[in-house]
Design a protein around this motif. Structure first.
Motif, PDB file in Angstrom:
ATOM      1  N   LYS A 348       0.833  -1.201   0.000  1.00 45.36           N
ATOM      2  CA  LYS A 348       0.000   0.000   0.000  1.00 45.36           C
ATOM      3  C   LYS A 348       0.871   1.254   0.000  1.00 45.36           C
ATOM      4  O   LYS A 348       0.647   2.186  -0.781  1.00 45.36           O
ATOM      5  CB  LYS A 348      -0.920  -0.033   1.217  1.00 45.36           C
ATOM      6  N   GLU A 349       1.878   1.282   0.875  1.00 49.97           N
ATOM      7  CA  GLU A 349       2.752   2.453   0.969  1.00 49.97           C
ATOM      8  C   GLU A 349       3.609   2.622  -0.281  1.00 49.97           C
ATOM      9  O   GLU A 349       4.014   3.726  -0.625  1.00 49.97           O
ATOM     10  CB  GLU A 349       3.644   2.334   2.208  1.00 49.97           C
ATOM     11  N   LYS A 350       3.860   1.531  -0.957  1.00 59.23           N
ATOM     12  CA  LYS A 350       4.699   1.555  -2.158  1.00 59.23           C
ATOM     13  C   LYS A 350       3.981   2.217  -3.331  1.00 59.23           C
ATOM     14  O   LYS A 350       4.607   2.712  -4.264  1.00 59.23           O
ATOM     15  CB  LYS A 350       5.092   0.120  -2.504  1.00 59.23           C
ATOM     16  N   GLY A 351       2.642   2.208  -3.272  1.00 53.81           N
ATOM     17  CA  GLY A 351       1.880   2.795  -4.371  1.00 53.81           C
ATOM     18  C   GLY A 351       1.082   1.780  -5.155  1.00 53.81           C
ATOM     19  O   GLY A 351       0.742   2.020  -6.316  1.00 53.81           O
ATOM     20  N   ILE A 352       0.762   0.633  -4.530  1.00 54.29           N
ATOM     21  CA  ILE A 352      -0.137  -0.343  -5.152  1.00 54.29           C
ATOM     22  C   ILE A 352      -1.531  -0.065  -4.592  1.00 54.29           C
ATOM     23  O   ILE A 352      -1.777  -0.223  -3.398  1.00 54.29           O
ATOM     24  CB  ILE A 352       0.302  -1.792  -4.854  1.00 54.29           C
ATOM     25  N   ALA A 373     -11.457  -0.917   0.821  1.00 54.60           N
ATOM     26  CA  ALA A 373     -11.076   0.169  -0.084  1.00 54.60           C
ATOM     27  C   ALA A 373     -10.636   1.402   0.694  1.00 54.60           C
ATOM     28  O   ALA A 373      -9.650   2.057   0.338  1.00 54.60           O
ATOM     29  CB  ALA A 373     -12.251   0.514  -1.000  1.00 54.60           C
ATOM     30  N   ASN A 374     -11.356   1.704   1.764  1.00 48.68           N
ATOM     31  CA  ASN A 374     -11.049   2.890   2.566  1.00 48.68           C
ATOM     32  C   ASN A 374      -9.649   2.805   3.161  1.00 48.68           C
ATOM     33  O   ASN A 374      -8.875   3.762   3.117  1.00 48.68           O
ATOM     34  CB  ASN A 374     -12.101   3.027   3.678  1.00 48.68           C
ATOM     35  N   GLN A 375      -9.307   1.645   3.711  1.00 43.85           N
ATOM     36  CA  GLN A 375      -8.024   1.485   4.392  1.00 43.85           C
ATOM     37  C   GLN A 375      -6.916   0.992   3.457  1.00 43.85           C
ATOM     38  O   GLN A 375      -5.747   1.003   3.831  1.00 43.85           O
ATOM     39  CB  GLN A 375      -8.182   0.505   5.555  1.00 43.85           C
ATOM     40  N   GLY A 376      -7.280   0.569   2.266  1.00 40.90           N
ATOM     41  CA  GLY A 376      -6.295  -0.013   1.357  1.00 40.90           C
ATOM     42  C   GLY A 376      -5.882   0.897   0.224  1.00 40.90           C
ATOM     43  O   GLY A 376      -5.437   0.421  -0.826  1.00 40.90           O
ATOM     44  N   ASN A 377      -6.030   2.225   0.419  1.00 40.25           N
ATOM     45  CA  ASN A 377      -5.684   3.182  -0.643  1.00 40.25           C
ATOM     46  C   ASN A 377      -6.443   2.877  -1.929  1.00 40.25           C
ATOM     47  O   ASN A 377      -5.863   2.538  -2.966  1.00 40.25           O
ATOM     48  CB  ASN A 377      -4.173   3.192  -0.917  1.00 40.25           C
ATOM     49  N   GLY A 378      -7.763   2.999  -1.850  1.00 41.12           N
ATOM     50  CA  GLY A 378      -8.532   2.690  -3.051  1.00 41.12           C
ATOM     51  C   GLY A 378      -9.943   3.213  -2.992  1.00 41.12           C
ATOM     52  O   GLY A 378     -10.264   4.107  -2.209  1.00 41.12           O
ATOM     53  N   ASN A 379     -10.785   2.654  -3.846  1.00 38.35           N
ATOM     54  CA  ASN A 379     -12.175   3.065  -3.882  1.00 38.35           C
ATOM     55  C   ASN A 379     -13.072   1.844  -4.010  1.00 38.35           C
ATOM     56  O   ASN A 379     -12.658   0.769  -4.446  1.00 38.35           O
ATOM     57  CB  ASN A 379     -12.441   4.051  -5.025  1.00 38.35           C
ATOM     58  N   TYR A 380     -14.331   2.030  -3.607  1.00 37.31           N
ATOM     59  CA  TYR A 380     -15.311   0.954  -3.529  1.00 37.31           C
ATOM     60  C   TYR A 380     -16.425   1.226  -4.533  1.00 37.31           C
ATOM     61  O   TYR A 380     -17.097   2.257  -4.464  1.00 37.31           O
ATOM     62  CB  TYR A 380     -15.851   0.883  -2.098  1.00 37.31           C
TER      63      TYR A 380
END
Length: 590
Positions: A348-352, A373-380
């Motif tokens: 996640k921190e790397k930019g995935i 999605a909220n905690q994993g750097n993404g969207n739902y």
């Protein structure tokens, strides 16, 4: 024996579903399971069965005894023993096959029966009205999810009223396409305020943020890992076929320099397709077409395998993303979003980045997919039909693939002299403390190219004060693969306040109408002041060009359906009669 088949079905499904859903969320969270009203609130559930109500889930047939004649020789005895072993082995395999078949039928029954329609949500409460002199600063993370609105739409289109705990106002508001102006900046900011049609003495402050758009040629190459849930629950509601169609639509839109990999999971996880050039579409389609549903659901294993593959495919400057497709009904392994994501923090921190794509109504875990999605750097996102697939993976493809800002946050500091009270509509689960705004370790929202983020406030303006400033607006964000926090600051002047709704932009009026609809569906305290007809009236006042938009036509239909279905009582009336309502004070129940 039970004479009523419906009663038998309820008993069987209730027992099975409690077992299947027991691990769907961490114990410390308040999870609401709707359908047969099974709730996981951290307290033990006791099942009581009477002798009459006991019923086996699977009724395996007994093996017919083998008829033999008396044994005459040792050789005959040897043959007989061998024959017994073969028959026993075959009968065991047959019983196992019958059990697996009945298990799949049970999954289908659970997911399609009106007696066993289960959805899992988390209740986040409703934002209260804040007195500015005590707390003038409002801070929250951006959100571009659409899951709440799309799921509610799918339910209303089936003439079913959505559960109020699944209604998140910001996801309703941000599902609408607005015609915001753009400049060359990463974020273009628009704002205006209009008198509230429903809360006397208040205005609606509309803040619209438009992320910079890109064309297909400007989109960076993508390394995508599709993580497909192929467990037994995916056999119903046309879930698996929808996911296949969605994945194939996505692949059809990719360029030759994009790459795709496919991971499938049920109780186990395996790589179905190694990293493959998107130019080899037939090979990828073939792998997708071979997916078959069956087994339990271990989302943790699926995501771990997906992130391992994403790490191997990772390239700086690319759109590196894992796309989880599921109904969210994890029942083995770690089943809370926090536990599942613990082992992929470095990625996640790397930019995935992560996209969760939800399907299904009969069995669906909204909470898990939204929080992943909220905690994993993404969207739902949520899809219910071909129209939703077109919207997500064709019309909005660049927005879904290319992130332009991560950990994006909004902070508004209201002028206490000019604004006495305010209330943020929605974003309850995106709330941040004031000091979190520029903290690089505090998670925010991820925004894709061309995404819009809209926030609405109810504000009470002090008309006796002639100040030039309503508030200060700030945005904090990081670049997609960066760690430094950047900020943007704007003043919201008093001049943006309109004297009537007729002099307000159609976008502001439309955004408030859909927010009011969401408030009505979740039975907010202030939704008591207006009816579904009142919301329809606001939409009917929009310009003709807006009323012809497909999104507005659909919204009107949804409101009409909700009006016909909604026979709920006013939960606030016994203690706070509407005739005695105080427009500046709200009883905080959540």
């Amino acid at each position: 024996m039970i004479k009523n088949p419906a009663t038998t079905l309820k008993i069987i499904l209730s027992a099975v579903l409690i077992a299947l859903l027991a691990n769907c969320a961490s114990k410390e969270e308040q999870i609401i399971v709707v359908g047969s009203r099974i709730a996981n609130t951290g307290e033990p559930v006791e099942l009581v069965e009477t002798a009459e109500e006991q019923a086996p889930i699977v009724d395996s047939k007994a093996v017919t005894p083998i008829q033999t004649k008396p044994v005459q020789t040792l050789n005959e005895l040897s043959k007989l023993i061998k024959n017994h072993k073969n028959i026993h082995a075959n009968s065991t395999k047959k019983r196992e096959a019958e059990y697996l078949k009945e298990k799949e039928q049970l999954y289908h029954l659970i997911a399609t029966s009106s007696e066993a329609s289960h959805q899992i949500f988390k209740r986040y409460g409703v934002n209260p009205t804040i007195q500015t002199e005590h707390n003038p600063i409002s801070t929250f993370s951006m959100d571009v999810d659409n899951g709440s609105y799309k799921l509610a739409t799918a339910m209303l289109e089936q003439n079913r009223l959505p559960n109020p705990d699944g209604i998140r106002i910001e996801e309703f508001v941000n599902s609408i396409n607005y015609q915001y102006n753009q400049n060359d900046a990463l974020f273009s900011i628009s704002a205006e305020a209009m008198p509230s049609p429903f809360r006397p003495g208040y205005h609606i402050l509309h803040v619209g943020i438009q992320a910079k758009t890109i064309n297909d040629k400007e989109r960076n190459p993508s390394n995508l890992v599709l993580v497909a849930d192929v467990s037994g629950s995916m056999a119903s509601d046309n879930k698996l076929q929808l996911l296949k169609d969605a994945m194939k639509t996505l692949v059809s839109q990719l360029n030759t320099n994009d790459r795709i990999a496919l991971v499938v999971y049920n109780e186990n996880a395996l790589v179905k397709l190694e990293s493959t050039s998107a130019s080899k579409k037939l090979k990828i389609f073939n792998a997708i077409d071979q997916l078959i549903a069956g087994g339990s659901t271990n989302a943790e294993k699926g995501l771990q395998k997906g992130y391992e593959l994403a790490e191997n495919m990772y390239q700086p400057g690319f759109n590196n993303r894992v796309i989880l497709t599921s109904d969210g009904m994890a029942n083995i392994g770690s089943t809370s979003p926090e536990s599942i994501l613990t082992k992929v923090l470095e990625s996640k921190e790397k930019g995935i980045f992560l996209t969760t794509l939800g399907v299904g109504i009969g069995m669906f875990n909204d909470h898990l997919l939204e929080q992943l999605a909220n905690q994993g750097n993404g969207n739902y996102l949520y899809i219910a039909n071909a129209r939703d697939i077109q919207e997500v993976f064709v019309d909005q493809l660049n927005s879904q693939l290319q992130t332009v800002a991560k950990d994006a946050k909004i902070q508004i500091k209201f002028n206490p002299k000019q604004i006495s009270n305010y209330r943020l509509l929605g974003y309850e689960n995106r709330h941040l403390n004031q000091q979190d705004f520029t903290d690089p370790n505090k998670d925010g929202g991820e925004v894709g190219a061309g995404h819009t983020v809209t926030a609405l406030y109810e504000i009470k303006i002090n008309q006796a004060v002639n100040s030039k400033k309503l508030a200060d607006l700030s945005i904090a964000y990081k670049k997609p693969q960066g760690h430094k926090v950047h900020t943007i600051n704007k003043i919201l002047p008093v001049s943006l306040v309109r004297t009537s709704s007729e002099t307000t932009s159609p976008d502001s009026r439309l955004s408030f109408s859909i927010a009011a609809f969401a408030e009505k569906l979740r039975q907010s305290y202030w939704a008591r002041l207006y009816s579904y007809n009142d919301i329809q009236h606001q939409l009917n006042l929009l310009p003709v060009a807006y009323q012809k938009q497909e999104q507005v036509i659909k919204l009107k239909k949804l409101i009409a359906t909700a009006k016909n279905l909604d026979a709920r009582t006013d939960n606030f009336e016994p203690n706070s009669p509407i005739v005695n309502i105080n427009f500046d004070r709200v009883p905080l129940l959540d």
